[in-house]
Write a protein that holds these residues in place. Structure first.
Motif, PDB file in Angstrom:
ATOM      1  N   ILE A  82      28.338   8.676 -12.650  1.00 25.37           N
ATOM      2  CA  ILE A  82      27.351   7.594 -12.858  1.00 25.37           C
ATOM      3  C   ILE A  82      26.242   7.778 -11.836  1.00 25.37           C
ATOM      4  O   ILE A  82      26.507   7.915 -10.629  1.00 25.37           O
ATOM      5  N   LEU A  83      25.043   7.772 -12.303  1.00 23.31           N
ATOM      6  CA  LEU A  83      23.874   7.927 -11.447  1.00 23.31           C
ATOM      7  C   LEU A  83      22.947   6.715 -11.634  1.00 23.31           C
ATOM      8  O   LEU A  83      22.632   6.334 -12.761  1.00 23.31           O
ATOM      9  N   VAL A  84      22.545   6.138 -10.507  1.00 24.49           N
ATOM     10  CA  VAL A  84      21.532   5.058 -10.525  1.00 24.49           C
ATOM     11  C   VAL A  84      20.431   5.464  -9.574  1.00 24.49           C
ATOM     12  O   VAL A  84      20.695   5.700  -8.374  1.00 24.49           O
ATOM     13  N   THR A  85      19.232   5.595 -10.073  1.00 25.79           N
ATOM     14  CA  THR A  85      18.070   5.883  -9.229  1.00 25.79           C
ATOM     15  C   THR A  85      17.094   4.715  -9.335  1.00 25.79           C
ATOM     16  O   THR A  85      16.889   4.133 -10.416  1.00 25.79           O
ATOM     17  N   ALA A  86      16.498   4.331  -8.205  1.00 26.83           N
ATOM     18  CA  ALA A  86      15.692   3.103  -8.152  1.00 26.83           C
ATOM     19  C   ALA A  86      14.460   3.298  -7.280  1.00 26.83           C
ATOM     20  O   ALA A  86      14.431   4.160  -6.397  1.00 26.83           O
ATOM     21  N   ARG A  87      13.462   2.458  -7.550  1.00 23.30           N
ATOM     22  CA  ARG A  87      12.250   2.422  -6.722  1.00 23.30           C
ATOM     23  C   ARG A  87      11.821   0.970  -6.559  1.00 23.30           C
ATOM     24  O   ARG A  87      11.968   0.150  -7.479  1.00 23.30           O
ATOM     25  N   GLU A  88      11.340   0.672  -5.361  1.00 20.40           N
ATOM     26  CA  GLU A  88      10.828  -0.698  -5.155  1.00 20.40           C
ATOM     27  C   GLU A  88       9.507  -0.862  -5.905  1.00 20.40           C
ATOM     28  O   GLU A  88       8.762   0.095  -6.095  1.00 20.40           O
ATOM     29  N   THR A  89       9.223  -2.102  -6.305  1.00 22.15           N
ATOM     30  CA  THR A  89       8.021  -2.378  -7.121  1.00 22.15           C
ATOM     31  C   THR A  89       6.979  -3.194  -6.369  1.00 22.15           C
ATOM     32  O   THR A  89       6.030  -3.693  -6.974  1.00 22.15           O
ATOM     33  N   SER A  90       7.147  -3.362  -5.066  1.00 23.61           N
ATOM     34  CA  SER A  90       6.169  -4.156  -4.301  1.00 23.61           C
ATOM     35  C   SER A  90       4.787  -3.520  -4.337  1.00 23.61           C
ATOM     36  O   SER A  90       3.763  -4.219  -4.458  1.00 23.61           O
ATOM     37  N   SER A  91       4.717  -2.192  -4.235  1.00 28.17           N
ATOM     38  CA  SER A  91       3.408  -1.530  -4.304  1.00 28.17           C
ATOM     39  C   SER A  91       2.767  -1.713  -5.669  1.00 28.17           C
ATOM     40  O   SER A  91       1.548  -1.898  -5.783  1.00 28.17           O
ATOM     41  N   LEU A  92       3.623  -1.673  -6.716  1.00 30.91           N
ATOM     42  CA  LEU A  92       3.092  -1.909  -8.064  1.00 30.91           C
ATOM     43  C   LEU A  92       2.559  -3.328  -8.193  1.00 30.91           C
ATOM     44  O   LEU A  92       1.476  -3.549  -8.762  1.00 30.91           O
ATOM     45  N   GLU A  93       3.289  -4.304  -7.642  1.00 35.14           N
ATOM     46  CA  GLU A  93       2.848  -5.685  -7.724  1.00 35.14           C
ATOM     47  C   GLU A  93       1.561  -5.895  -6.929  1.00 35.14           C
ATOM     48  O   GLU A  93       0.687  -6.660  -7.331  1.00 35.14           O
ATOM     49  N   LYS A  94       1.463  -5.209  -5.770  1.00 33.15           N
ATOM     50  CA  LYS A  94       0.224  -5.293  -5.007  1.00 33.15           C
ATOM     51  C   LYS A  94      -0.951  -4.731  -5.798  1.00 33.15           C
ATOM     52  O   LYS A  94      -2.053  -5.274  -5.793  1.00 33.15           O
ATOM     53  N   GLN A  95      -0.700  -3.637  -6.481  1.00 36.70           N
ATOM     54  CA  GLN A  95      -1.747  -3.025  -7.297  1.00 36.70           C
ATOM     55  C   GLN A  95      -2.157  -3.957  -8.438  1.00 36.70           C
ATOM     56  O   GLN A  95      -3.346  -4.131  -8.718  1.00 36.70           O
ATOM     57  N   LEU A  96      -1.152  -4.566  -9.075  1.00 38.95           N
ATOM     58  CA  LEU A  96      -1.446  -5.501 -10.167  1.00 38.95           C
ATOM     59  C   LEU A  96      -2.167  -6.741  -9.637  1.00 38.95           C
ATOM     60  O   LEU A  96      -3.066  -7.276 -10.306  1.00 38.95           O
ATOM     61  N   PHE A  97      -1.783  -7.202  -8.447  1.00 38.47           N
ATOM     62  CA  PHE A  97      -2.473  -8.350  -7.848  1.00 38.47           C
ATOM     63  C   PHE A  97      -3.930  -8.012  -7.578  1.00 38.47           C
ATOM     64  O   PHE A  97      -4.831  -8.828  -7.812  1.00 38.47           O
ATOM     65  N   SER A  98      -4.182  -6.820  -7.086  1.00 43.18           N
ATOM     66  CA  SER A  98      -5.560  -6.391  -6.834  1.00 43.18           C
ATOM     67  C   SER A  98      -6.357  -6.334  -8.128  1.00 43.18           C
ATOM     68  O   SER A  98      -7.532  -6.734  -8.168  1.00 43.18           O
ATOM     69  N   ILE A  99      -5.727  -5.867  -9.198  1.00 45.01           N
ATOM     70  CA  ILE A  99      -6.411  -5.814 -10.500  1.00 45.01           C
ATOM     71  C   ILE A  99      -6.744  -7.213 -10.979  1.00 45.01           C
ATOM     72  O   ILE A  99      -7.854  -7.484 -11.462  1.00 45.01           O
ATOM     73  N   ARG A 100      -5.765  -8.140 -10.826  1.00 47.85           N
ATOM     74  CA  ARG A 100      -6.017  -9.522 -11.242  1.00 47.85           C
ATOM     75  C   ARG A 100      -7.178 -10.126 -10.455  1.00 47.85           C
ATOM     76  O   ARG A 100      -8.033 -10.826 -11.002  1.00 47.85           O
ATOM     77  N   LYS A 101      -7.204  -9.858  -9.164  1.00 52.82           N
ATOM     78  CA  LYS A 101      -8.260 -10.408  -8.319  1.00 52.82           C
ATOM     79  C   LYS A 101      -9.623  -9.869  -8.748  1.00 52.82           C
ATOM     80  O   LYS A 101     -10.600 -10.627  -8.853  1.00 52.82           O
ATOM     81  N   HIS A 102      -9.711  -8.571  -9.006  1.00 51.32           N
ATOM     82  CA  HIS A 102     -10.988  -7.987  -9.401  1.00 51.32           C
ATOM     83  C   HIS A 102     -11.439  -8.508 -10.767  1.00 51.32           C
ATOM     84  O   HIS A 102     -12.639  -8.745 -10.988  1.00 51.32           O
ATOM     85  N   LEU A 103     -10.486  -8.672 -11.681  1.00 46.19           N
ATOM     86  CA  LEU A 103     -10.837  -9.218 -13.003  1.00 46.19           C
ATOM     87  C   LEU A 103     -11.331 -10.655 -12.873  1.00 46.19           C
ATOM     88  O   LEU A 103     -12.295 -11.056 -13.551  1.00 46.19           O
TER      89      LEU A 103
END
Length: 478
Positions: free
Chosen positions: A161-182
């Protein structure tokens, strides 16, 4: 009562509508970007799981994790994020160094069917992970090695069994920046639109202010000529201004008609009032017998009856102009009426004019028109002929009355009147060139006669066919 403002409605409505459209558009754009970034993250996780699963090999009858060996030698597998392996048979686990002693959530789907989900790391951070159940990799060299050692082991017996993961805080920061610019773009657009509408509406509505000022000035003027429409008035408002001009023209025409009516009334009543005055003056000049007084009183009564007809006819003209009444037609013999009018003129005539009635048709057919209005028309034409003929001059009245046509022609000496003056004769207060301040008449009789002729459906014109006479001819179709 507070009236609504076009400018405020335009600004508020446009800004709200633009903000709504931009909000919907930006939300759609944001959702598309968010889906794209999350899809990219999921794709990277799938690729990482695919690469890591191939680092598990079956060698000498046991599972060897080559990625672990690579890390120990200083070479990493080049995988971003963290991952963890579980050996289902031995219930042992192996983590990537960044996990330290922490465990990832353990989940998987069917064999070789990756499953992706949102997770929470031990420290509370949000993340995204792929769970995959797979079998160790076994190549031909590994099979030969196990055969040489006499080990009989199949990969199906060692599921991983293999589980590979990545945190999404950077993605959320990027999405927050997009929301702010929009959001900032939306606010900038709405603000720009707001300022543009204020400027444009101010420039566009300025001609309306000029138009209002011009209207206020007109209230102090006795006569109101058509309003000059500003060149920069919006085309949508031009029909309104034109309609207003039309209304003003009608009002001015109504006022003109009112003035004309007063003048016509005075003009028409002047002669019978003079007749009553002369009759009563003669009656009171010296003592008279009862029979003589009675005759003069009867003459005055006859004149007052004529005045009543004139007044009623003038009132009918006013109602006809206002559309409150229609022409009332009846049949009557024209010759009797013309003869009576001529007799009345001759009774007050001081210049000994000769008047002659000529029949131009064998039999004068009764005409069918408004009696009262025709009486005013004929009286004005005959009175005009008596007034402007020289002393002892001849007045010729011609009558033509058939089933097809009626014509009344009245001729008198033209004096110095020429054809060049003919058009002015039918204008109010215009008289012939020989008239002076002491000449009788106010110059509105012919104007009134032409208006009546038009009302009756006929036409009145002036003719200069005879070099010594002027002829006024009224024609009425059958």
């Amino acid at each position: 009562m507070k009236h609504p403002s076009i400018r405020k409605r335009l600004i508020l409505g446009s800004c709200l509508l633009t903000a709504l459209v931009l909000a919907i558009a930006n939300f759609s754009v944001y959702q598309a970007i968010a889906r794209s970034l999350r899809h990219e993250l999921d794709l990277q996780l799938f690729q990482s799981a695919s690469i890591l699963s191939k680092y598990s090999e079956l060698e000498g009858g046991k599972v060897v994790y080559e990625w672990h060996e690579a890390m120990e030698s200083g070479d990493g597998p080049g995988i971003s994020g963290v991952f963890q392996f579980w050996d289902i048979n031995s219930n042992t686990t192996l983590r990537s160094p960044d996990l330290k002693s922490e465990n990832l959530p353990k989940f998987h789907g069917a064999l070789n069917q990756p499953v992706i989900r949102d997770i929470k790391f031990a420290d509370g951070r949000a993340g995204r992970a792929v769970g995959l159940m797979h079998l160790p990799f076994l190549d031909e060299e590994g099979k030969a090695e196990m055969a040489r050692l006499g080990i009989d082991r199949k990969v199906e017996e060692l599921p991983q069994i293999l589980v590979t993961a990545r945190e999404t805080s950077s993605l959320e920061k990027q999405l927050f920046s997009i929301r702010k610019h929009l959001l900032l773009a939306t606010l900038a657009t709405v603000t720009t639109l707001w300022l543009a509408i204020i400027f444009i509406s101010k420039r566009t509505l300025a001609p309306i202010g000029h138009l209002s000022s011009a209207l206020l000035k007109r209230t102090t003027q006795e006569k109101n000529p058509p309003l000059e429409i500003p060149v920069d008035l919006p085309s949508e408002l031009v029909p309104l201004a034109e309609a207003f001009n039309t209304t003003l023209t009608k009002i001015e025409a109504a006022r003109e008609h009112e003035r004309d009516f007063a003048l016509h009334a005075a003009h028409e009543l002047r002669t019978p009032i003079a007749g009553i005055h002369s009759t009563l003056e003669a009656a009171l000049h010296r003592p008279r017998e009862t029979l003589d007084l009675r005759k003069r009183m009867e003459a005055a009564m006859e004149i007052t009856s004529s005045m009543r007809v004139v007044i009623n006819s003038l009132m009918r003209m006013a109602r006809l102009r206002g559309g409150l009444e229609r022409i009332s037609k009846q049949k009557f013999p024209p010759e009797d009426l013309i003869s009576r009018i001529i007799e009345m003129e001759q009774e007050t005539d001081q210049s000994s004019h000769l008047a002659e009635i000529i029949r131009e048709s064998d039999e004068l057919v009764p005409i069918f028109t408004d009696l009262g209005l025709f009486n005013i028309l004929a009286t004005n034409l005959i009175e005009n002929a008596f007034r402007h003929s020289p002393k002892g001059g001849k007045i010729t009245v011609k009558l033509l009355s058939t089933q097809e046509r009626f014509a009344l022609s009245i001729s008198n000496d033209r004096g110095s009147l020429s054809a060049e003056n003919s058009n002015r004769l039918f204008e109010p207060f215009q008289r012939g060139p020989q008239a002076n301040a002491d000449s009788p008449g106010a110059g509105i009789g012919l104007s009134l006669a032409r208006e009546i002729a038009t009302m009756l459906g006929g036409n009145l014109k002036v003719l200069f066919e005879d070099p010594n006479a002027v002829t006024f001819q009224f024609e009425l179709p059958a």
